[in-house]
Write a protein that holds these residues in place. Structure first.
Motif, short mmCIF file in Angstrom:
data_model
loop_
_atom_site.label_atom_id
_atom_site.label_comp_id
_atom_site.label_asym_id
_atom_site.label_seq_id
_atom_site.Cartn_x
_atom_site.Cartn_y
_atom_site.Cartn_z
N VAL A 42 16.98 6.62 15.54
CA VAL A 42 15.79 6.22 14.76
C VAL A 42 14.55 6.99 15.20
N VAL A 43 13.80 7.53 14.35
CA VAL A 43 12.38 8.43 14.88
C VAL A 43 11.28 7.39 14.64
N LEU A 44 10.61 7.10 15.82
CA LEU A 44 9.47 6.35 15.54
C LEU A 44 8.43 6.88 14.73
N GLU A 45 7.67 6.23 13.91
CA GLU A 45 6.28 6.67 13.17
C GLU A 45 5.35 5.75 13.45
N VAL A 46 4.26 6.50 14.14
CA VAL A 46 2.90 5.43 14.37
C VAL A 46 1.71 6.35 13.46
N ASP A 47 0.97 5.32 12.86
CA ASP A 47 0.24 5.88 11.95
C ASP A 47 -1.25 5.59 12.60
N PHE A 48 -1.95 6.45 13.17
CA PHE A 48 -3.11 6.24 14.00
C PHE A 48 -4.33 6.42 12.95
N GLU A 49 -4.05 6.89 11.96
CA GLU A 49 -5.08 6.99 10.72
C GLU A 49 -5.74 5.75 10.31
N GLN A 50 -5.17 4.45 10.67
CA GLN A 50 -5.48 3.37 10.37
C GLN A 50 -6.44 2.62 11.50
N GLY A 51 -6.53 3.25 12.65
CA GLY A 51 -7.18 3.10 13.81
C GLY A 51 -6.59 1.81 14.49
N VAL A 88 16.33 5.47 20.13
CA VAL A 88 15.07 6.20 19.77
C VAL A 88 15.19 7.65 19.94
N LYS A 89 15.07 8.77 18.95
CA LYS A 89 15.34 10.03 19.07
C LYS A 89 13.96 10.89 19.40
N GLY A 90 13.05 10.19 18.91
CA GLY A 90 11.64 11.10 19.02
C GLY A 90 10.38 10.30 18.29
N LEU A 91 9.27 10.80 18.27
CA LEU A 91 8.08 10.06 17.73
C LEU A 91 7.43 11.20 16.78
N VAL A 92 6.97 10.67 15.66
CA VAL A 92 5.91 11.41 14.95
C VAL A 92 4.91 10.43 14.86
N ALA A 93 3.72 10.89 15.03
CA ALA A 93 2.58 10.46 15.05
C ALA A 93 1.48 10.94 14.05
N ARG A 94 1.27 10.13 13.09
CA ARG A 94 0.21 10.66 11.97
C ARG A 94 -1.22 10.18 12.40
N VAL A 95 -1.73 11.50 12.49
CA VAL A 95 -3.35 11.57 12.98
C VAL A 95 -4.21 12.19 12.04
N GLY A 96 -5.58 11.73 12.17
CA GLY A 96 -6.17 12.18 11.18
C GLY A 96 -7.74 11.66 11.47
N GLN A 97 -8.25 11.50 10.56
CA GLN A 97 -10.00 10.98 10.80
C GLN A 97 -10.04 9.61 10.79
N SER A 98 -9.49 9.04 11.94
CA SER A 98 -9.75 7.52 12.29
C SER A 98 -10.88 7.48 13.32
N ARG A 99 -11.36 6.31 13.48
CA ARG A 99 -12.34 5.88 14.39
C ARG A 99 -11.71 5.36 15.68
N VAL A 100 -11.00 6.21 16.51
CA VAL A 100 -10.47 5.53 17.71
C VAL A 100 -11.58 6.23 18.95
N ALA A 122 7.92 14.62 20.73
CA ALA A 122 6.79 13.94 20.05
C ALA A 122 5.86 14.91 19.26
N ILE A 123 5.75 14.55 17.96
CA ILE A 123 5.14 15.42 17.01
C ILE A 123 3.99 14.99 16.29
N ALA A 124 2.83 15.43 16.42
CA ALA A 124 1.70 14.82 15.74
C ALA A 124 1.55 15.64 14.42
N PHE A 125 1.20 14.98 13.28
CA PHE A 125 1.18 15.29 11.87
C PHE A 125 -0.21 14.82 11.33
N ALA A 126 -0.69 15.94 10.58
CA ALA A 126 -2.25 15.45 10.06
C ALA A 126 -2.24 16.35 8.78
N GLU A 127 -3.02 15.78 7.72
CA GLU A 127 -3.30 16.48 6.41
C GLU A 127 -4.12 17.64 7.00
#
Length: 142
Positions: A42-51, A88-100, A122-127
């Motif tokens: 499995v590859v973890l996906e964390v959505d940090f855009e939600q705050g 767990v084989k890796g991590l994909v983090a969705r980042v963007g405009q969040s208020r963290v 670990a990879i960060a992805f953003a639009e």
């Protein structure tokens, strides 16, 4: 006659309680056996855009309204566990405009660094990483 009615009432309650107990056990067994399993890879996906939030609020209504928010501590603990889990084989983090807040970012950053130290990517992805943000131009290096 009154005692006979009491005995019948008690035995009826016992039967209802037993049926409810069996139902709860059956539902629990179903969920334990057929849901929530982690695949072999499995590859973890964390959505940090939600705050994120530091902790759940004490107010019941606010707690219900913030059910989609992830606690910082939960993210950090999940990354610590994932770094030691061979599935767990890796991590994909969705980042963007969040208020963290800065402290939250630093705490999660440290957890991601520790995750990567376990040898997992670990990879960060953003639009977009923002408009008008200054970036380093490395075109001269090539």
């Amino acid at each position: 006659m009154y005692r006979d009615d009491q005995k019948k009432g008690r035995s009826g309650c016992s039967v209802i309680f037993f049926i409810l107990l069996i139902t709860v056990i059956a539902i629990g067994l179903y969920y334990w056996l057929f849901t929530g399993r982690v695949p072999k890879q499995v590859v973890l996906e964390v959505d940090f855009e939600q705050g994120m939030i530091e902790s759940a609020p004490d107010d019941g209504l606010a707690r219900v309204l913030m059910t989609k928010k992830v606690r910082v501590r939960d993210v950090v603990e999940a990354l610590q566990k994932a770094s030691q889990d061979d599935r767990v084989k890796g991590l994909v983090a969705r980042v963007g405009q969040s208020r963290v807040r800065l402290a939250q970012v630093q705490e999660v950053r440290d957890a991601i660094i520790a995750f990567r130290a376990s040898g997992k990517p670990a990879i960060a992805f953003a639009e977009t990483f923002g408009e008008g943000v200054a970036t380093a131009d490395r075109s001269e290096e090539y």
